[in-house]
Design a protein around this motif. Structure first.
Motif, short mmCIF file in Angstrom:
data_model
loop_
_atom_site.label_atom_id
_atom_site.label_comp_id
_atom_site.label_asym_id
_atom_site.label_seq_id
_atom_site.Cartn_x
_atom_site.Cartn_y
_atom_site.Cartn_z
N MET A 1 0.86 -1.20 0.00
CA MET A 1 0.00 0.00 0.00
C MET A 1 0.89 1.24 0.00
O MET A 1 1.66 1.49 0.93
CB MET A 1 -0.90 0.00 1.25
CG MET A 1 -1.85 1.19 1.30
SD MET A 1 -2.95 1.15 2.74
CE MET A 1 -1.78 1.56 4.05
N ARG A 44 -11.26 7.02 1.97
CA ARG A 44 -10.44 6.37 0.95
C ARG A 44 -9.29 5.61 1.59
O ARG A 44 -8.99 4.46 1.21
CB ARG A 44 -9.91 7.41 -0.03
CG ARG A 44 -8.92 6.85 -1.05
CD ARG A 44 -8.55 7.91 -2.09
NE ARG A 44 -8.02 9.12 -1.48
CZ ARG A 44 -6.76 9.24 -1.07
NH1 ARG A 44 -5.91 8.23 -1.18
NH2 ARG A 44 -6.34 10.38 -0.54
N ILE A 45 -8.65 6.21 2.59
CA ILE A 45 -7.53 5.56 3.27
C ILE A 45 -8.04 4.42 4.15
O ILE A 45 -7.42 3.36 4.25
CB ILE A 45 -6.75 6.59 4.11
CG1 ILE A 45 -6.13 7.64 3.16
CG2 ILE A 45 -5.66 5.92 4.93
CD1 ILE A 45 -5.51 8.83 3.87
N LYS A 48 -8.47 1.23 2.28
CA LYS A 48 -7.20 0.52 2.05
C LYS A 48 -6.81 -0.29 3.29
O LYS A 48 -6.35 -1.42 3.18
CB LYS A 48 -6.10 1.51 1.69
CG LYS A 48 -6.31 2.18 0.33
CD LYS A 48 -5.11 3.07 -0.03
CE LYS A 48 -5.31 3.69 -1.42
NZ LYS A 48 -4.17 4.54 -1.83
N ARG A 51 -8.38 -3.69 3.89
CA ARG A 51 -7.88 -4.84 3.14
C ARG A 51 -6.83 -5.62 3.94
O ARG A 51 -6.37 -6.67 3.50
CB ARG A 51 -7.27 -4.38 1.81
CG ARG A 51 -8.26 -3.67 0.89
CD ARG A 51 -7.54 -3.11 -0.32
NE ARG A 51 -8.38 -2.19 -1.08
CZ ARG A 51 -7.93 -1.35 -2.00
NH1 ARG A 51 -6.63 -1.32 -2.27
NH2 ARG A 51 -8.75 -0.54 -2.64
#
Length: 344
Positions: A1, A44-45, A48, A51
């Motif tokens: 990432m 948005r972060i 991530k 995941r």
């Protein structure tokens, strides 16, 4: 990432607000306000981070966590996913037959989907990051002396750090110490002074932060733990003129001894809800009220979230029914239907 510098700071702050069960302990809006970033950027972060392992981690609530786990298994377009998405809040009240009729499928398919859902974890990270219980030594001590609260470091018996005077002697004029050695010692002395200054600055920061906390939580100190008020790190950061990330660092895993016991400094930071008179109560205080109501309930007829919502409203605490559900889940208290089973 891959993230930029500012995004990394946001990501670290999000991860720091994931509780031991693996769920995010505050909302996107609260994170955005604290970090002075847009909600869209924070979300948005967050997506991530969601995941990461274990599947379901960093979810905002139970529903999102279960959906993330199903998505990770590649079964986000089947009946189990649909049940979690559309029927989760009613699972403790509806039979399999009722769910089948609502969704227009057979009871057998509902049973198969429920078997999948039962394999999911409501607390995706629970037990993975738990640490053995250890004695907590407070970093700060707060004592009431006269009419004032005095804050001091709990290091009275710890030797004070200082640079050995012998190294300074090596740098004096006329000393026969080789030039290379002097240069080496000079560099190390500068590093030692920098370290001492950093430690002293951190100590002063902790005192300043705690002074601001005491000022804003004076009712808690004077009247007891039931009087905790809403307080954000951003507000304290503005008062002491520091970055929010700095406030977070000096508050995490740092403890303070108060007249009411030893607490983590982060305990004093929490979001709030409104009463019907326009006053604000700390989120933690509302959770305590929910715990009290459930502790006093009739075990043969436990309180539903709707009934808890109504009882809180009688106490002039205005929160949505879904918020009651969220707080109950954060407290790891089972729904009414399952509490009744436990009682019998």
């Amino acid at each position: 990432m891959k993230l930029s510098g500012e995004d990394i700071e946001i990501a670290e702050f999000i991860i720091g607000n994931i509780d031991e069960s693996g769920l995010l302990s505050c909302s996107i809006e609260e994170l955005a306000e604290t970090l002075k970033a847009t909600p869209e950027r924070v979300e948005r972060i967050l997506m991530k981070i969601q995941r990461f392992d274990p599947p379901g981690v960093a979810a905002r609530d139970l529903k999102e966590s279960l959906m993330l786990q199903l998505r990770e298994r590649g079964i986000d377009n089947n009946l189990a996913y649909r049940i979690v998405d559309e029927q989760l809040e009613t699972l403790d009240r509806k039979s399999h037959l009722q769910i089948a009729k609502t969704l227009g499928v057979t009871v057998e398919r509902v049973q198969e989907a429920m078997d999948i859902i039962k394999t999911l974890s409501p607390h995706p990270a629970y037990g993975r990051f738990a640490r053995a219980a250890a004695a907590v030594i407070p970093d700060l001590i707060i004592e009431k002396i006269g009419e004032e609260y005095v804050i001091s470091h709990n290091d009275r018996n710890v030797p004070q750090l200082r640079v050995n005077a012998g190294y300074k002697e090596l740098l004096k004029r006329g000393n026969t110490t080789p030039k290379e050695t002097k240069q080496y010692v000079r560099e190390k002395l500068e590093q030692a002074r920098w370290l001492l200054n950093a430690i002293n600055q951190r100590r002063n920061t902790m005192i300043r932060v705690m002074q601001a906390v005491v000022h804003h939580q004076i009712e808690w100190f004077e009247r007891g733990v039931e009087h905790l008020r809403p307080l954000t790190m951003e507000k304290i950061a503005d008062i002491v003129e520091m970055n929010v990330a700095t406030i977070s660092r000096v508050s995490s895993d740092k403890y303070v001894q108060t007249p009411h016991g030893v607490f983590e400094i982060k305990y004093f930071f929490n979001s709030g809800v409104n009463t019907e008179h326009g006053e604000q109560l700390a989120k933690r205080t509302v959770k305590q009220e929910i715990e009290k109501l459930i502790a006093a309930e009739d075990m043969g007829k436990p309180l539903s979230d709707q009934e808890i919502f109504k009882l809180l409203k009688q106490q002039e605490i205005s929160i949505a029914r879904r918020t009651v559900t969220k707080y109950r889940e954060e407290l790891r208290i089972l729904p009414a239907r399952f509490r009744r089973r436990t009682a019998t």
